[in-house]
Scaffold this motif. Structure first.
Motif, PDB file in Angstrom:
ATOM      1  N   ASP A  90       0.839  -1.171  -0.071  1.00  0.00           N
ATOM      2  CA  ASP A  90      -0.026  -0.178   0.034  1.00  0.00           C
ATOM      3  C   ASP A  90       0.825   1.364   0.149  1.00  0.00           C
ATOM      4  OD1 ASP A  90      -2.214   1.702   0.125  1.00  0.00           O
ATOM      5  OD2 ASP A  90      -2.612   1.279   2.184  1.00  0.00           O
ATOM      6  N   ILE A  91       2.028   1.458   0.906  1.00  0.00           N
ATOM      7  CA  ILE A  91       2.788   2.382   1.089  1.00  0.00           C
ATOM      8  C   ILE A  91       3.519   2.539  -0.265  1.00  0.00           C
ATOM      9  CG2 ILE A  91       4.989   3.114   1.910  1.00  0.00           C
ATOM     10  CD1 ILE A  91       4.157   1.664   4.632  1.00  0.00           C
ATOM     11  N   THR A  92       3.910   1.461  -1.180  1.00  0.00           N
ATOM     12  CA  THR A  92       4.901   1.501  -2.227  1.00  0.00           C
ATOM     13  C   THR A  92       3.834   2.170  -3.343  1.00  0.00           C
ATOM     14  OG1 THR A  92       6.288  -0.287  -1.602  1.00  0.00           O
ATOM     15  CG2 THR A  92       6.352   0.161  -3.851  1.00  0.00           C
ATOM     16  N   ARG A  93       2.660   1.664  -3.429  1.00  0.00           N
ATOM     17  CA  ARG A  93       1.851   2.043  -4.514  1.00  0.00           C
ATOM     18  C   ARG A  93       1.595   3.320  -4.658  1.00  0.00           C
ATOM     19  NH1 ARG A  93       2.035  -2.149  -7.955  1.00  0.00           N
ATOM     20  NH2 ARG A  93       2.159  -4.260  -7.281  1.00  0.00           N
ATOM     21  N   THR A  94       1.132   3.847  -3.620  1.00  0.00           N
ATOM     22  CA  THR A  94       0.878   5.157  -3.284  1.00  0.00           C
ATOM     23  C   THR A  94       1.887   6.149  -3.409  1.00  0.00           C
ATOM     24  OG1 THR A  94      -0.622   4.434  -1.686  1.00  0.00           O
ATOM     25  CG2 THR A  94      -0.455   6.748  -1.778  1.00  0.00           C
ATOM     26  N   ARG A  95       3.060   5.656  -2.955  1.00  0.00           N
ATOM     27  CA  ARG A  95       4.368   6.360  -3.281  1.00  0.00           C
ATOM     28  C   ARG A  95       4.652   6.559  -4.797  1.00  0.00           C
ATOM     29  NH1 ARG A  95      10.383   4.817  -1.815  1.00  0.00           N
ATOM     30  NH2 ARG A  95      11.299   6.751  -2.966  1.00  0.00           N
ATOM     31  N   TRP A 162       1.810  19.859  -0.716  1.00  0.00           N
ATOM     32  CA  TRP A 162       1.014  18.673  -0.234  1.00  0.00           C
ATOM     33  C   TRP A 162       1.514  17.456  -0.548  1.00  0.00           C
ATOM     34  CZ3 TRP A 162      -1.200  18.754   4.276  1.00  0.00           C
ATOM     35  CH2 TRP A 162      -1.734  19.877   4.805  1.00  0.00           C
ATOM     36  N   ILE A 163       1.813  17.332  -1.990  1.00  0.00           N
ATOM     37  CA  ILE A 163       2.487  16.235  -2.735  1.00  0.00           C
ATOM     38  C   ILE A 163       3.620  15.997  -2.239  1.00  0.00           C
ATOM     39  CG2 ILE A 163       3.207  15.289  -4.930  1.00  0.00           C
ATOM     40  CD1 ILE A 163       1.037  16.619  -6.546  1.00  0.00           C
ATOM     41  N   ARG A 164       4.421  16.868  -1.941  1.00  0.00           N
ATOM     42  CA  ARG A 164       5.853  16.692  -1.419  1.00  0.00           C
ATOM     43  C   ARG A 164       5.813  16.335   0.223  1.00  0.00           C
ATOM     44  NH1 ARG A 164       7.904  21.388  -1.168  1.00  0.00           N
ATOM     45  NH2 ARG A 164       6.608  22.780  -2.176  1.00  0.00           N
ATOM     46  N   HIS A 165       4.857  16.890   0.801  1.00  0.00           N
ATOM     47  CA  HIS A 165       4.451  16.416   2.508  1.00  0.00           C
ATOM     48  C   HIS A 165       4.287  15.040   2.351  1.00  0.00           C
ATOM     49  CE1 HIS A 165       3.554  16.518   6.505  1.00  0.00           C
ATOM     50  NE2 HIS A 165       2.036  16.207   6.138  1.00  0.00           N
ATOM     51  N   PHE A 166       3.091  14.514   1.497  1.00  0.00           N
ATOM     52  CA  PHE A 166       2.658  13.111   1.687  1.00  0.00           C
ATOM     53  C   PHE A 166       3.805  11.990   1.086  1.00  0.00           C
ATOM     54  CE2 PHE A 166      -1.501  15.113   2.056  1.00  0.00           C
ATOM     55  CZ  PHE A 166      -1.560  14.631   3.386  1.00  0.00           C
ATOM     56  N   GLN A 167       4.524  12.696   0.083  1.00  0.00           N
ATOM     57  CA  GLN A 167       5.895  11.622  -0.428  1.00  0.00           C
ATOM     58  C   GLN A 167       6.749  11.567   0.726  1.00  0.00           C
ATOM     59  OE1 GLN A 167       9.111  12.847  -0.875  1.00  0.00           O
ATOM     60  NE2 GLN A 167       9.798  10.887  -1.712  1.00  0.00           N
ATOM     61  N   HIS A 168       6.980  12.808   1.344  1.00  0.00           N
ATOM     62  CA  HIS A 168       7.923  12.348   2.597  1.00  0.00           C
ATOM     63  C   HIS A 168       7.453  11.342   3.601  1.00  0.00           C
ATOM     64  CE1 HIS A 168      10.931  14.086   5.522  1.00  0.00           C
ATOM     65  NE2 HIS A 168       9.909  14.211   6.383  1.00  0.00           N
ATOM     66  N   ILE A 169       6.176  11.366   4.009  1.00  0.00           N
ATOM     67  CA  ILE A 169       5.787  10.569   4.916  1.00  0.00           C
ATOM     68  C   ILE A 169       6.053   9.086   4.218  1.00  0.00           C
ATOM     69  CG2 ILE A 169       3.666   9.742   6.041  1.00  0.00           C
ATOM     70  CD1 ILE A 169       2.799  12.715   6.224  1.00  0.00           C
ATOM     71  N   LEU A 170       5.429   8.946   3.321  1.00  0.00           N
ATOM     72  CA  LEU A 170       5.439   7.455   2.646  1.00  0.00           C
ATOM     73  C   LEU A 170       7.019   7.022   2.285  1.00  0.00           C
ATOM     74  CD1 LEU A 170       2.828   8.168  -0.208  1.00  0.00           C
ATOM     75  CD2 LEU A 170       2.693   6.664   1.851  1.00  0.00           C
ATOM     76  N   TYR A 171       7.867   8.092   2.250  1.00  0.00           N
ATOM     77  CA  TYR A 171       9.302   7.678   2.020  1.00  0.00           C
ATOM     78  C   TYR A 171       9.765   7.251   3.206  1.00  0.00           C
ATOM     79  CZ  TYR A 171      14.354   7.665   1.247  1.00  0.00           C
ATOM     80  OH  TYR A 171      15.553   7.431   0.886  1.00  0.00           O
ATOM     81  N   GLN A 172       9.499   8.032   4.431  1.00  0.00           N
ATOM     82  CA  GLN A 172       9.894   7.568   5.865  1.00  0.00           C
ATOM     83  C   GLN A 172       9.348   6.163   6.102  1.00  0.00           C
ATOM     84  OE1 GLN A 172       8.646  10.976   8.240  1.00  0.00           O
ATOM     85  NE2 GLN A 172      10.633  11.282   8.725  1.00  0.00           N
ATOM     86  N   GLN A 173       7.859   5.840   5.681  1.00  0.00           N
ATOM     87  CA  GLN A 173       7.524   4.665   6.147  1.00  0.00           C
ATOM     88  C   GLN A 173       8.097   3.419   5.415  1.00  0.00           C
ATOM     89  OE1 GLN A 173       4.897   4.055   8.674  1.00  0.00           O
ATOM     90  NE2 GLN A 173       5.723   6.103   8.959  1.00  0.00           N
ATOM     91  N   SER A 174       8.297   3.823   4.348  1.00  0.00           N
ATOM     92  CA  SER A 174       9.105   2.891   3.331  1.00  0.00           C
ATOM     93  C   SER A 174      10.435   2.383   3.890  1.00  0.00           C
ATOM     94  CB  SER A 174       9.106   2.852   2.218  1.00  0.00           C
ATOM     95  OG  SER A 174       9.931   4.028   1.640  1.00  0.00           O
ATOM     96  N   GLU A 175      11.237   3.298   4.643  1.00  0.00           N
ATOM     97  CA  GLU A 175      12.318   3.126   5.170  1.00  0.00           C
ATOM     98  C   GLU A 175      12.781   1.933   5.872  1.00  0.00           C
ATOM     99  OE1 GLU A 175      16.045   5.719   7.311  1.00  0.00           O
ATOM    100  OE2 GLU A 175      14.068   6.640   6.922  1.00  0.00           O
ATOM    101  N   ARG A 176      11.942   1.440   6.971  1.00  0.00           N
ATOM    102  CA  ARG A 176      11.929   0.370   7.714  1.00  0.00           C
ATOM    103  C   ARG A 176      12.329  -0.977   6.818  1.00  0.00           C
ATOM    104  NH1 ARG A 176       8.557  -1.476  12.838  1.00  0.00           N
ATOM    105  NH2 ARG A 176       6.766  -0.451  11.330  1.00  0.00           N
ATOM    106  N   TYR A 177      11.420  -1.174   5.992  1.00  0.00           N
ATOM    107  CA  TYR A 177      11.381  -2.218   4.999  1.00  0.00           C
ATOM    108  C   TYR A 177      12.781  -2.261   4.239  1.00  0.00           C
ATOM    109  CZ  TYR A 177       6.426  -2.710   6.280  1.00  0.00           C
ATOM    110  OH  TYR A 177       5.071  -2.619   6.818  1.00  0.00           O
TER     111      TYR A 177
END
Length: 239
Positions: A90-95, A162-177
């Motif tokens: 979900d994170i990846t496809r939204t990113r 807003w696009i850049r903000h949500f991209q930043h959040i998704l990038y952070q979420q993908s970092e653990r994986y």
């Protein structure tokens, strides 16, 4: 001039430097798997480990709740957020949706300053990638910072904060994986070559090819995570 900074996180009430230090140490340990997914984070134990007071540690944990790396359980304390293949997909496809659109806009609107910043970010990333094969913790940390800076430089000319903000959040979420899969290397890939192709096509202002290559690059990490053993998601895999 575009406002390229992401939207700010809630300001901590404890002394900023102490909270930030505890936040960054805890965040690094969660991302690197020192604290496993689902693990209970006991303030009374962790405050000694991280050498901070209980109040400071709670503020740091609340910031990590905002990052969705920790879950709060009311009076029952905190736990490391779980991970799952469905979550990462979900994170990846939204990113992919957001980052490719941001890159398309950035290529269309970026000026010479955007080009210069992108060249500098790619150069720093390339230097870090030369050392990545050593699997040293400090080298991986350096690569992660420079990788993030490169992806941010790619989309820096996108006018939508807003696009850049949500991209930043998704990038952070993908970092653990992404961070754990780097050590396990479930698939063969030349990450530098992937970044080189994105860089070259972006600088050539070929939005169609650049966004296609960027999409493939992001989805390759999803493919890698899909090939991880089941213990990767249970928190028992370690590094």
């Amino acid at each position: 001039m575009n406002d390229t900074a992401p939207l700010p996180a809630p300001a901590p009430t404890e002394p900023k430097t102490l909270v930030e230090a505890a936040y960054h140490r805890l965040r690094r340990d969660i991302i690197e798997g020192v604290h496993a997914p689902g693990e209970k984070l006991r303030v009374e134990h962790l405050k000694d480990q991280y050498e901070v007071g209980a109040g400071t540690l709670r503020e740091a944990l609340l910031l990590l709740v905002t990052d969705a790396l920790v879950t709060g359980q009311g009076q029952r304390g905190f736990r490391v957020a779980p991970i799952s293949l469905a979550d990462f997909e979900d994170i990846t496809r939204t990113r992919v949706l957001l980052e490719t659109e941001a890159l398309r806009q950035s290529i269309a609107l970026g000026d010479e300053a955007w080009e210069a910043a992108l060249v500098a970010a790619f150069h720093r990333l390339s230097r870090a990638e030369q050392k990545l094969a050593d699997h040293d913790v400090s080298t991986t940390e350096e690569w992660e910072l420079r990788n993030r800076a490169f992806h941010e430089a790619l989309i820096a000319a996108c006018p939508s904060r807003w696009i850049r903000h949500f991209q930043h959040i998704l990038y952070q979420q993908s970092e653990r994986y992404r961070r754990i899969s780097l050590f396990r290397q479930p698939i063969q890939r030349d990450i530098h070559a992937e970044h080189q192709a994105i860089f070259d096509t972006a600088l050539a202002r070929d939005a169609t090819r650049a966004t296609a290559i960027l999409s493939e690059h992001i989805l390759r990490t999803l493919d890698a995570v899909k090939r991880m053993p089941p213990d990767f998601f249970s928190g028992k895999a370690g590094r």
